[in-house]
Design an enzyme around this catalytic site. Structure first.
Site, mmCIF file in Angstrom:
data_model
loop_
_atom_site.group_PDB
_atom_site.id
_atom_site.type_symbol
_atom_site.label_atom_id
_atom_site.label_comp_id
_atom_site.label_asym_id
_atom_site.label_seq_id
_atom_site.Cartn_x
_atom_site.Cartn_y
_atom_site.Cartn_z
ATOM 1 N N THR A 37 0.819 -1.213 0.000
ATOM 2 C CA THR A 37 0.000 0.000 0.000
ATOM 3 C C THR A 37 0.848 1.256 0.000
ATOM 4 O OG1 THR A 37 -1.816 -1.137 1.057
ATOM 5 C CG2 THR A 37 -1.766 1.229 1.365
ATOM 6 N N TYR B 217 -8.360 0.924 -3.575
ATOM 7 C CA TYR B 217 -7.100 1.304 -4.232
ATOM 8 C C TYR B 217 -6.390 0.047 -4.714
ATOM 9 C CZ TYR B 217 -4.792 -0.468 -0.065
ATOM 10 O OH TYR B 217 -4.360 -1.290 0.931
ATOM 11 N N THR C 10 1.775 -4.203 4.426
ATOM 12 C CA THR C 10 1.724 -4.439 5.867
ATOM 13 C C THR C 10 1.063 -5.771 6.241
ATOM 14 O OG1 THR C 10 -0.367 -3.242 6.050
ATOM 15 C CG2 THR C 10 1.659 -1.963 6.393
ATOM 16 N N ASP C 11 0.288 -6.357 5.313
ATOM 17 C CA ASP C 11 -0.487 -7.561 5.679
ATOM 18 C C ASP C 11 0.398 -8.699 6.186
ATOM 19 O OD1 ASP C 11 -2.756 -6.242 4.875
ATOM 20 O OD2 ASP C 11 -3.121 -7.467 3.088
ATOM 21 N N LYS D 48 0.628 -7.194 13.161
ATOM 22 C CA LYS D 48 -0.413 -6.304 12.645
ATOM 23 C C LYS D 48 -1.688 -6.585 13.433
ATOM 24 C CE LYS D 48 -2.566 -4.502 8.477
ATOM 25 N NZ LYS D 48 -2.659 -4.469 7.009
ATOM 26 N N GLU E 91 -2.947 -27.968 29.690
ATOM 27 C CA GLU E 91 -4.190 -28.760 29.568
ATOM 28 C C GLU E 91 -4.035 -29.895 28.561
ATOM 29 O OE1 GLU E 91 -8.156 -26.745 29.781
ATOM 30 O OE2 GLU E 91 -6.934 -24.955 29.562
HETATM 31 N N1 ASP Z 1 -2.805 -5.397 1.271
HETATM 32 C C1 ASP Z 1 -1.738 -4.463 1.472
HETATM 33 C C2 ASP Z 1 -0.428 -5.235 1.489
HETATM 34 O O1 ASP Z 1 -0.125 -5.904 2.432
HETATM 35 C C3 ASP Z 1 -1.937 -3.694 2.721
HETATM 36 C C4 ASP Z 1 -0.814 -2.749 3.088
HETATM 37 O O2 ASP Z 1 0.228 -2.694 2.486
HETATM 38 O O3 ASP Z 1 -1.026 -1.989 4.059
HETATM 39 O O4 ASP Z 1 0.281 -5.155 0.557
#
Ligand code: ASP
Length: 335
Positions: free
Chosen positions: A20, A32, A98-99, A171, A292
């Site tokens: 992103t 996007y 970020t994923d 995340k 457990e």
């Molecule tokens: N879907 C995107 C990715 O991981 C989200 C991001 O970059 O924040 O590439």
């Protein structure tokens, strides 16, 4: 800027993968597209970067990190190591979605043999958004990568003015800019408009001290994650074993628990030599042995503090060395 000042700046190589941070909104469309802009375009949008470092760019991939995979991890590891082997390069910045950032960061933290800074950076808002977070994140990431105190801390992630350790970051939110958290052991530091403040060093083995950074990593064995829930059956566990999984990570309920049906399926899989790692779907805490569930009797491994997706990374690497649950368990207490 005078020539001698320029050449005194550290050299930092940017390895771009998309995400992103390089995303663009398309007029008339909802949402996007990730990975729409090249790394050069992102750098050109932040001219102040030229005051921090001499930058060079390599586009390794152009994907949303939901499409990140093991072969791209290995490629990134090779390109990172190659950059850092150059004596004139101070550090590497990897732009990334970020994923799955935490998985890539943890993988590199285990396989790259260098004390030089390796910093992953992403953004939650696309580059064309109102108040995009990418430009400042990129600026901060380059500042950290160029900083001598970032050396020896393993792979770092910079976002939202925070510096995270690869092992600790997760995340935790779908869309907000403060999505990243390092719940258990806290931040590696803070970075305010390029001014870095480092805290305590990482606690577990990484990079130069990692046994996985000593040899070339070839193809990784298949490891699947199965998510536990109330009323869970055994079918997904059996299907993963049938599909050829060498290891399974259970995102168990609570303290890595499983219902009787799932437990029986895992016990049978372990008897057939499949490595079974119990982690937790809760997002925090330690999964300990024999609370457990009788891990000793079933030959299971516990993930300690690692979340399921990071436990999968470590298990894949561990399985390149051994299938012995006792050996694999030691890795979860060391990394
Ligand atoms: N879907 C995107 C990715 O991981 C989200 C991001 O970059 O924040 O590439």
């Amino acid at each position: 800027m005078a020539r001698n000042v320029l050449s005194a700046l550290p050299r930092v190589r940017i390895l771009a993968t998309g995400g992103t941070i390089a995303g663009a909104q398309v007029k008339g469309e909802r949402g996007y597209r990730a990975a729409a802009f090249s790394a050069e375009t992102l750098i050109a949008a932040v001219p102040q970067l030229g005051e921090l470092a001499r930058l060079e760019v390599e586009q390794v991939a152009a994907i949303g990190s939901q499409d990140m995979d093991e072969s791209t991890w290995r490629q990134l590891a090779v390109r990172t190591a190659a950059a850092l082997a150059d004596r004139t390069i101070a550090g590497v910045v990897i732009t990334h979605g970020t994923d799955t950032m935490e998985e890539t960061a943890f993988f590199l933290n285990l396989v790259v043999r260098s004390a030089k800074p390796i910093v992953l950076v992403g953004a939650m808002r696309p580059a064309t958004a109102i108040s995009a977070d990418g430009p400042m994140n990129l600026y901060n990431a380059v500042a950290v990568a160029a900083h001598a105190e970032a050396r020896g801390r393993g792979v770092l992630v910079v976002a939202n003015d925070e510096i995270h350790f690869a092992r600790e970051i997760a995340k935790t939110n779908t869309t907000q800019v403060g999505t990243f958290a390092s719940g258990h052991r806290g931040l590696a530091g803070l970075v305010n408009a390029g001014r870095s403040h480092f805290y305590a060093a990482p606690v577990r083995r990484h990079t130069r001290a990692s046994e996985f950074s000593r040899a070339k990593i070839s193809a990784l064995p298949r490891v699947d994650i199965v998510y536990a829930h109330a009323g869970m059956g055994r079918e997904l566990i059996d299907a993963a074993v049938k599909a050829g999984a060498c290891g399974l990570v259970l995102a168990g309920v609570g303290d890595g628990n499983l219902c009787a049906l799932a437990l029986a399926a895992c016990a049978q899989a372990a008897q057939r030599g499949v490595a079974i790692v119990r982690s937790s779907r809760t997002g925090g805490g330690v999964v300990e042995r024999n609370i457990e569930i009788d891990d000793d009797r079933h030959g299971f491994i516990v993930a300690d503090e690692l979340n399921p997706q990071k436990a999968r990374v470590l298990l894949m690497l561990g399985l390149t060395r051994s299938r012995d649950p006792a050996v694999l368990q030691k890795l979860f207490f060391a990394y």
